[in-house]
Write a protein that holds these residues in place. Structure first.
Motif, mmCIF file in Angstrom:
data_model
loop_
_atom_site.group_PDB
_atom_site.id
_atom_site.type_symbol
_atom_site.label_atom_id
_atom_site.label_comp_id
_atom_site.label_asym_id
_atom_site.label_seq_id
_atom_site.Cartn_x
_atom_site.Cartn_y
_atom_site.Cartn_z
ATOM 1 N N GLU A 1 0.905 -1.086 0.047
ATOM 2 C CA GLU A 1 -0.010 -0.065 -0.024
ATOM 3 C C GLU A 1 0.784 1.402 -0.266
ATOM 4 N N ILE A 2 0.448 2.482 -0.540
ATOM 5 C CA ILE A 2 1.004 3.370 -0.813
ATOM 6 C C ILE A 2 0.479 4.412 0.221
ATOM 7 N N MET A 3 1.093 5.254 1.102
ATOM 8 C CA MET A 3 0.600 6.272 1.855
ATOM 9 C C MET A 3 1.410 7.677 1.627
ATOM 10 N N VAL A 4 0.479 8.516 1.226
ATOM 11 C CA VAL A 4 1.128 9.763 0.959
ATOM 12 C C VAL A 4 0.799 10.798 1.933
ATOM 13 N N THR A 5 1.453 11.696 2.343
ATOM 14 C CA THR A 5 1.266 12.627 3.463
ATOM 15 C C THR A 5 2.138 13.872 3.098
ATOM 16 N N GLY A 6 1.600 14.965 3.946
ATOM 17 C CA GLY A 6 2.466 16.399 3.683
ATOM 18 C C GLY A 6 1.477 17.173 4.483
ATOM 19 N N HIS A 7 2.221 18.423 4.725
ATOM 20 C CA HIS A 7 1.842 19.477 5.499
ATOM 21 C C HIS A 7 1.724 20.791 4.597
ATOM 22 N N ALA B 1 1.000 16.366 -2.097
ATOM 23 C CA ALA B 1 0.772 14.942 -2.004
ATOM 24 C C ALA B 1 -0.458 14.448 -2.448
ATOM 25 N N SER B 2 -1.614 15.452 -2.721
ATOM 26 C CA SER B 2 -2.770 15.222 -3.268
ATOM 27 C C SER B 2 -2.409 14.969 -4.638
ATOM 28 N N PHE B 3 -1.537 16.007 -5.321
ATOM 29 C CA PHE B 3 -1.287 15.796 -6.904
ATOM 30 C C PHE B 3 -0.653 14.427 -7.274
ATOM 31 N N CYS B 4 0.263 13.832 -6.196
ATOM 32 C CA CYS B 4 1.171 12.708 -6.257
ATOM 33 C C CYS B 4 0.295 11.536 -6.234
ATOM 34 N N ALA B 5 -0.799 11.541 -5.390
ATOM 35 C CA ALA B 5 -1.428 10.504 -5.198
ATOM 36 C C ALA B 5 -2.519 10.130 -6.568
ATOM 37 N N LEU B 6 -2.906 11.459 -6.984
ATOM 38 C CA LEU B 6 -3.747 11.274 -8.141
ATOM 39 C C LEU B 6 -3.088 10.846 -9.396
ATOM 40 N N ASP B 7 -1.729 11.333 -9.464
ATOM 41 C CA ASP B 7 -0.815 11.037 -10.505
ATOM 42 C C ASP B 7 -0.426 9.214 -10.532
ATOM 43 N N LEU B 8 -0.220 8.928 -9.383
ATOM 44 C CA LEU B 8 0.182 7.301 -9.201
ATOM 45 C C LEU B 8 -0.967 6.350 -9.517
ATOM 46 N N THR B 9 -2.463 7.260 -9.244
ATOM 47 C CA THR B 9 -3.755 6.510 -9.554
ATOM 48 C C THR B 9 -3.965 6.604 -10.904
ATOM 49 N N VAL B 10 -3.764 7.692 -11.590
ATOM 50 C CA VAL B 10 -4.403 7.868 -12.927
ATOM 51 C C VAL B 10 -3.230 7.408 -14.082
ATOM 52 N N HIS C 1 -0.141 5.803 -13.250
ATOM 53 C CA HIS C 1 0.774 4.640 -13.005
ATOM 54 C C HIS C 1 -0.005 3.452 -12.374
ATOM 55 N N GLU C 2 -1.358 3.559 -12.333
ATOM 56 C CA GLU C 2 -2.107 2.419 -12.235
ATOM 57 C C GLU C 2 -1.993 1.846 -11.008
ATOM 58 N N ALA C 3 -1.833 2.626 -9.984
ATOM 59 C CA ALA C 3 -1.734 2.322 -8.520
ATOM 60 C C ALA C 3 -3.014 2.280 -7.995
ATOM 61 N N LYS C 4 -3.258 1.146 -7.111
ATOM 62 C CA LYS C 4 -4.611 0.542 -7.033
ATOM 63 C C LYS C 4 -4.942 1.018 -5.351
ATOM 64 N N ASN C 5 -3.903 1.114 -4.505
ATOM 65 C CA ASN C 5 -3.817 1.072 -3.098
ATOM 66 C C ASN C 5 -3.387 2.442 -2.477
ATOM 67 N N VAL C 6 -3.716 3.343 -3.018
ATOM 68 C CA VAL C 6 -2.896 4.753 -2.423
ATOM 69 C C VAL C 6 -4.038 5.251 -1.401
ATOM 70 N N GLN C 7 -3.290 5.622 -0.331
ATOM 71 C CA GLN C 7 -4.032 6.463 0.702
ATOM 72 C C GLN C 7 -3.320 7.677 1.012
ATOM 73 N N ASN D 1 -9.681 7.331 -0.587
ATOM 74 C CA ASN D 1 -9.104 6.858 0.418
ATOM 75 C C ASN D 1 -8.268 8.317 1.043
ATOM 76 N N THR D 2 -8.994 9.336 1.228
ATOM 77 C CA THR D 2 -8.256 10.503 1.516
ATOM 78 C C THR D 2 -8.779 11.201 2.693
ATOM 79 N N ILE D 3 -7.855 11.606 3.671
ATOM 80 C CA ILE D 3 -8.272 12.375 4.769
ATOM 81 C C ILE D 3 -7.328 13.708 4.966
#
Length: 355
Positions: free
Chosen positions: A167-173, A180-189, A191-197, A221-223
């Motif tokens: 699983e990939i967990m992406v964070t930042g302040h 972090a949000s743009f990274c998670a979207l990039d990985l999902t769209v 690079h076909e990552a299926k398990n990004v939090q 899966n975003t907080i």
């Protein structure tokens, strides 16, 4: 008043009436992330550690913030974009059984100047492949058009090759949360990552309602954690009377605030609704505190010298790194090598760089 003038007045009134008092509701799926307090207290320590300026200690995970709930973390890649004063790392947390990616907030200007600048930021970039979706050009560029993105993607690929499909967990302040949000979207769209939090802290708004709808569907899966009167989650401003043109947060928000009952003060962690703009959460307060922006869950989220992009690096770390012609640094290691065999406690002969 002539007939033409009356007609113009009626049309203008209708246009105002169609937008006033009616907020644009972003369309979201119902499978939102479930808030986990323990995970939040772990990821906020990663978001804090990425602010450290001693690259040797950060790369070897021996810095003063590289302990506690993150002890034993193995850094695979540390990327520093000198021109834009950006920093991120990728590594593996075996206790979480996950790849962790952390982005540092901006230090390009003082925080006060950066906050003031955000008051005037307009939506100015169409997000590729998402009709009507618009985003903040500066936040988008910080991730997509710097040395940060290729370094992150390379490290994630390397980690998956060695550890498997974690699983990939992406964070930042702050701005790091936007990246972090743009990274998670990039990985999902892309690079076909299926398990990004995703879990961010004190993140600003980054796009409009159309972008928010796409994002929440693709990365559910975003907080977003917000803290009391933290000013940054209120920026860039949200204008309910101009719903098509305004910035809009994506869900799910968790708002931390103090509730006083007589002489007792309780810390509340409120899970907000699925709109991204719950009026009963951080939007219910003025959002005028920088102090609330710099500390979440009792953890400091800032550099020791906020105005500085200064970094320190031991010359012995050079064998693990590459520096391009612009001075940007990528420190990388083979995941199979656990011990970096380096005395990171000594800074004698260290290299210092600043912008």
């Amino acid at each position: 008043m002539g007939h033409k003038t009356w007609l113009i007045l009626v049309i203008f009134t209708c246009l105002i009436a169609s937008s006033c008092g009616r907020e644009l509701q972003a369309k979201h799926k119902d499978n939102f992330a479930v808030y986990n307090h323990t995970l939040a207290t772990i990821l906020v320590e990663y978001a804090s550690a990425v602010y450290m300026s001693d690259l040797t200690e950060l790369f070897t995970w021996t810095c003063e913030r590289c302990d506690g709930l993150t002890k034993g973390f193995e850094v695979i890649e540390l990327v520093v974009d000198i021109q834009n004063c950006l920093q991120a790392f990728v590594g593996v947390a075996k206790d979480l059984n996950a790849i962790v990616i952390a982005f540092r907030g901006t230090q390009e200007h003082s925080l006060q100047n950066w906050v003031e600048d955000l008051f005037w930021k307009q939506l100015d970039l169409n997000y590729p492949g998402m009709p009507d979706a618009m985003v903040h050009h500066g936040f988008y560029t910080a991730y997509h058009n710097t040395t940060i993105r290729p370094g992150i993607l390379h490290a994630v690929k390397k980690a998956k090759e060695f550890y498997g499909d974690l699983e990939i967990m992406v964070t930042g302040h702050s701005m790091g949360g936007a990246m972090a949000s743009f990274c998670a979207l990039d990985l999902t769209v892309n690079h076909e990552a299926k398990n990004v939090q995703v879990m961010t802290f004190g993140q600003p708004r980054i796009g409009n309602a159309a972008f928010t709808s796409y994002y929440s569907k693709l990365v559910p899966n975003t907080i977003r954690v917000t803290n009391d009167h933290d000013i940054v989650p209120h920026l860039p401003p949200y204008y309910s009377y101009f719903p098509q043109k305004t910035y809009h947060h994506f869900p799910r928000e968790v708002w931390l605030y103090n509730l006083g009952l007589g002489s007792l003060v309780y810390r509340v962690e409120k899970v907000c609704d699925g709109s991204g703009e719950d009026p009963a959460c951080s939007r219910s307060v003025t959002g005028n505190s920088i102090a609330d922006h710099l500390n979440y869950y009792g953890v400091d989220l800032m550099c020791q010298q906020w105005r500085s992009c200064r970094i320190v690096m031991d010359p012995r770390v050079a064998e693990y790194g590459e520096t391009d012609h612009k001075g940007n640094i990528v420190l990388s290691r083979d995941p199979a090598i656990v011990d970096l065999k380096m005395n990171s406690q000594s800074n004698e002969g260290g290299v210092t760089s600043s912008t």
